[in-house]
Design a protein around this motif. Structure first.
Motif, short mmCIF file in Angstrom:
data_model
loop_
_atom_site.label_atom_id
_atom_site.label_comp_id
_atom_site.label_asym_id
_atom_site.label_seq_id
_atom_site.Cartn_x
_atom_site.Cartn_y
_atom_site.Cartn_z
N TRP A 199 0.80 -1.36 -0.14
CA TRP A 199 -0.04 0.14 -0.05
C TRP A 199 0.75 1.39 -0.07
CZ3 TRP A 199 -0.97 -3.26 4.39
CH2 TRP A 199 -0.46 -2.89 5.75
N GLY A 200 2.16 0.98 -0.24
CA GLY A 200 2.99 2.25 -0.18
C GLY A 200 3.76 2.68 0.82
N ALA A 201 3.72 2.07 1.79
CA ALA A 201 4.26 2.33 3.14
C ALA A 201 5.77 1.89 3.05
CB ALA A 201 3.54 2.20 4.35
N SER A 202 6.33 2.72 4.28
CA SER A 202 7.89 2.08 4.23
C SER A 202 8.13 1.73 5.68
CB SER A 202 8.88 3.47 4.24
OG SER A 202 8.37 4.27 5.13
N SER A 203 6.77 1.58 6.48
CA SER A 203 6.97 0.83 8.07
C SER A 203 5.46 0.49 8.04
CB SER A 203 7.18 1.87 8.71
OG SER A 203 6.21 2.88 9.30
N PRO A 204 5.19 -0.35 9.02
CA PRO A 204 3.83 -1.05 9.14
C PRO A 204 3.19 -0.03 10.22
CG PRO A 204 5.62 -2.16 10.56
CD PRO A 204 6.39 -1.23 9.97
N ARG A 205 3.66 0.98 10.39
CA ARG A 205 2.84 2.01 11.56
C ARG A 205 1.74 2.52 10.93
NH1 ARG A 205 4.22 4.91 16.02
NH2 ARG A 205 2.89 6.94 16.24
N ILE A 206 0.66 2.22 11.65
CA ILE A 206 -0.62 2.63 10.97
C ILE A 206 -1.68 3.01 12.15
CG2 ILE A 206 -2.98 2.12 9.77
CD1 ILE A 206 -0.82 2.35 7.99
N GLY A 207 -2.02 4.23 12.54
CA GLY A 207 -2.69 4.84 13.78
C GLY A 207 -3.93 4.85 13.78
#
Length: 215
Positions: A199-207
């Motif tokens: 989904w285009g992220a560089s880390s798994p961090r989702i808040g």
């Protein structure tokens, strides 16, 4: 799509000249400019946005993989209808910004990191229910949790070290890096995402996560 040139005058005062120029070029009627067909307007100012002097604009009513032939920086924006994702770079890459119907007087209002724009994408209208499954690990492993509604703080309901994969079963969704719909944004349409890079992220961090349900 329609390319529009704007100055200090209103488009209505320029309209006769625009039609005359189009006909002089021998364009068939279907290529004559329209004042109302655009769904998405990007405006670039030659000077400070507060002066509103010498602006150019570009109307877009469908996906556009590369805006650079028109301009690459945008200081204000109006969405006439629908929901859109605006990408920082061409070919739908870079930072993503979720846009709903309304006016955005500067790039901070769409939570932009800068005034660079490269490609807009229309979010298709999907009616019905919303369902997304989040996974603790990549490749759909570990603990899971299903969501059917917006969630301003994912950590309160899914207290794991990030979201490493996801299965969007119904509806379009937006992931936000921080709680309360802040930080980097990621658009997810129905499908399976084996890793956060999908989904285009560089880390798994989702808040926080939000449904696209206001089309």
């Amino acid at each position: 799509m329609v390319l529009k040139i704007k100055s200090d005058h209103t488009l209505s005062s320029l309209w006769p000249s625009v039609k005359f120029a189009a006909r002089a070029l021998g364009l068939p009627p279907r290529f004559l400019p329209s004042l109302s067909c655009g769904a998405f307007v990007l405006r670039q100012y030659n000077r400070s946005p507060s002066t509103k002097i010498g602006g150019r604009s570009y109307d877009c009513s469908s996906d556009c993989a590369d805006l650079n032939p028109y301009f690459s920086r945008c200081n204000s924006l109006r969405v006439h209808n629908g929901c859109w994702i605006l990408y920082e770079h061409p070919n739908y890459k870079g930072h993503q910004y979720y846009l709903r119907k309304g006016e955005y007087p500067d790039y901070q209002t769409w939570m932009g990191y800068n005034d660079s724009i490269g490609s807009p994408r229309m979010i298709p209208e999907l009616r019905g229910c919303f369902r997304i499954r989040l996974y603790e690990r990549g490749d759909f492993g570990g603990q899971t949790m299903d969501f059917t509604d917006d969630c301003p703080n994912v950590y309160d309901r899914f207290p794991f070290n990030g979201i490493h994969s996801s299965n969007v079963q119904d509806g379009n969704w937006i992931f936000y890096e921080e709680p309360n719909y802040k930080g980097r944004q990621y658009y997810l349409r129905p499908g399976k995402y084996k890793g956060y890079s999908d989904w285009g992220a560089s880390s798994p961090r989702i808040g926080s996560i939000r449904r696209v349900d206001d089309i």
